[in-house]
Design a protein around this motif. Structure first.
Motif, short mmCIF file in Angstrom:
data_model
loop_
_atom_site.label_atom_id
_atom_site.label_comp_id
_atom_site.label_asym_id
_atom_site.label_seq_id
_atom_site.Cartn_x
_atom_site.Cartn_y
_atom_site.Cartn_z
N PHE A 191 9.43 14.09 6.24
CA PHE A 191 10.85 14.11 5.88
C PHE A 191 11.16 14.14 4.37
N HIS A 192 10.18 13.84 3.53
CA HIS A 192 10.40 13.87 2.08
C HIS A 192 11.57 13.00 1.63
N PHE A 193 11.61 11.77 2.14
CA PHE A 193 12.65 10.84 1.70
C PHE A 193 12.38 10.40 0.27
N TRP A 194 13.33 9.68 -0.32
CA TRP A 194 13.17 9.20 -1.70
C TRP A 194 12.07 8.15 -1.80
N TRP A 195 12.07 7.24 -0.83
CA TRP A 195 11.10 6.13 -0.85
C TRP A 195 10.84 5.68 0.58
N THR A 196 9.59 5.50 0.93
CA THR A 196 9.23 4.98 2.25
C THR A 196 8.13 3.95 2.08
N GLY A 197 8.35 2.76 2.60
CA GLY A 197 7.29 1.77 2.46
C GLY A 197 7.48 0.54 3.31
N PHE A 198 6.50 -0.33 3.18
CA PHE A 198 6.47 -1.55 3.97
C PHE A 198 6.56 -2.78 3.07
N TYR A 199 7.23 -3.80 3.59
CA TYR A 199 7.15 -5.15 3.01
C TYR A 199 6.61 -6.05 4.11
N ARG A 200 5.70 -6.97 3.73
CA ARG A 200 5.16 -7.92 4.71
C ARG A 200 5.67 -9.32 4.43
N VAL A 201 5.90 -10.07 5.51
CA VAL A 201 6.28 -11.47 5.34
C VAL A 201 5.04 -12.25 4.92
N ILE A 202 5.13 -12.85 3.72
CA ILE A 202 4.04 -13.72 3.25
C ILE A 202 4.70 -15.01 2.76
N GLY A 203 4.51 -16.06 3.51
CA GLY A 203 5.17 -17.33 3.17
C GLY A 203 6.67 -17.18 3.27
N GLU A 204 7.35 -17.50 2.17
CA GLU A 204 8.82 -17.51 2.16
C GLU A 204 9.42 -16.19 1.70
N GLN A 205 8.57 -15.17 1.49
CA GLN A 205 9.10 -13.92 0.93
C GLN A 205 8.58 -12.68 1.63
N LEU A 206 9.29 -11.58 1.42
CA LEU A 206 8.76 -10.26 1.78
C LEU A 206 8.04 -9.75 0.54
N VAL A 207 6.81 -9.32 0.72
CA VAL A 207 6.01 -8.84 -0.41
C VAL A 207 5.71 -7.35 -0.20
N LEU A 208 5.87 -6.59 -1.27
CA LEU A 208 5.67 -5.15 -1.21
C LEU A 208 4.29 -4.78 -0.66
N GLY A 209 4.29 -3.84 0.26
CA GLY A 209 3.04 -3.34 0.84
C GLY A 209 2.87 -1.87 0.49
N PRO A 210 2.08 -1.15 1.26
CA PRO A 210 1.86 0.27 1.01
C PRO A 210 3.17 1.06 1.05
N PHE A 211 3.35 1.97 0.09
CA PHE A 211 4.57 2.77 0.06
C PHE A 211 4.30 4.11 -0.60
N GLN A 212 5.29 5.01 -0.45
CA GLN A 212 5.27 6.31 -1.11
C GLN A 212 6.58 6.43 -1.87
N GLY A 213 6.50 6.72 -3.16
CA GLY A 213 7.72 6.86 -3.94
C GLY A 213 7.64 6.07 -5.23
N PRO A 214 8.78 5.94 -5.92
CA PRO A 214 8.80 5.25 -7.21
C PRO A 214 8.48 3.76 -7.08
N VAL A 215 8.10 3.17 -8.20
CA VAL A 215 7.83 1.73 -8.29
C VAL A 215 9.00 0.95 -7.69
#
Ligand code: SME
Length: 150
Positions: free
Chosen positions: A39-63
């Motif tokens: 689909f060539h979206f702007w950004w696609t990625g995952f966040y994982r629940v780690i403790g009290e936060q969502l932490v950035l996981g694998p993604f495609q796109g800008p920082v």
């Protein structure tokens, strides 16, 4: 191919890809790549629940932002409410976290395992109102397949 046909093929590819791979990072990385190739979206990625936060996981796109708290932004709200949220215009979503000023619309789908949110799939578009019910239905199926491998 129309959107449904693209998603149908994408879901089949996701199922085939994770079938013989048990590593969570490898699977999230390849699923993000598959969605982007389709689909060539702007950004696609995952966040994982780690403790009290969502932490950035694998993604495609800008920082992107690395940590999101429970109940914050679209992702944190999805975590709290355990449901998909489609945002037609990010400027209208109170508390939206702007990782990129280019992002105009967004869909965030929870990854649910044993009744708990263990992460989210987040997709951003540089155009308004990119995502609808069709995206929600297919992306929830994709997230279900991914969550089962985490
Ligand atoms: N916009 C999201 C933050 C993540 S970035 O879009 C990659 C939010 O409001 O939770």
């Amino acid at each position: 191919m129309d959107k449904n046909e693209n998603y149908q093929l994408l879901l089949a590819q996701v199922k085939a890809m994770v079938k013989d791979e048990s590593d969570a990072v490898a699977n999230m990385a390849n699923v993000a790549a598959l969605i982007q190739e389709t689909f060539h979206f702007w950004w696609t990625g995952f966040y994982r629940v780690i403790g009290e936060q969502l932490v950035l996981g694998p993604f495609q796109g800008p920082v992107a932002c690395t940590r999101i708290s429970f109940g914050k932004g679209v992702c944190g709200t999805v975590w709290k409410e355990k449901r998909t949220i489609v945002v037609e215009d990010v400027e209208q979503f109170p508390g939206h976290i702007a990782c990129s000023s280019e992002s105009r619309s967004e869909i965030v789908v929870p990854l649910i395992k044993d009744g708990e949110v263990i992460g989210v799939l987040d997709i951003d578009s540089e155009r308004l109102a990119t995502f609808d019910e069709t995206d929600r239905l297919w992306l929830e199926q994709i997230s279900e397949v991914v969550a089962a491998t985490l």
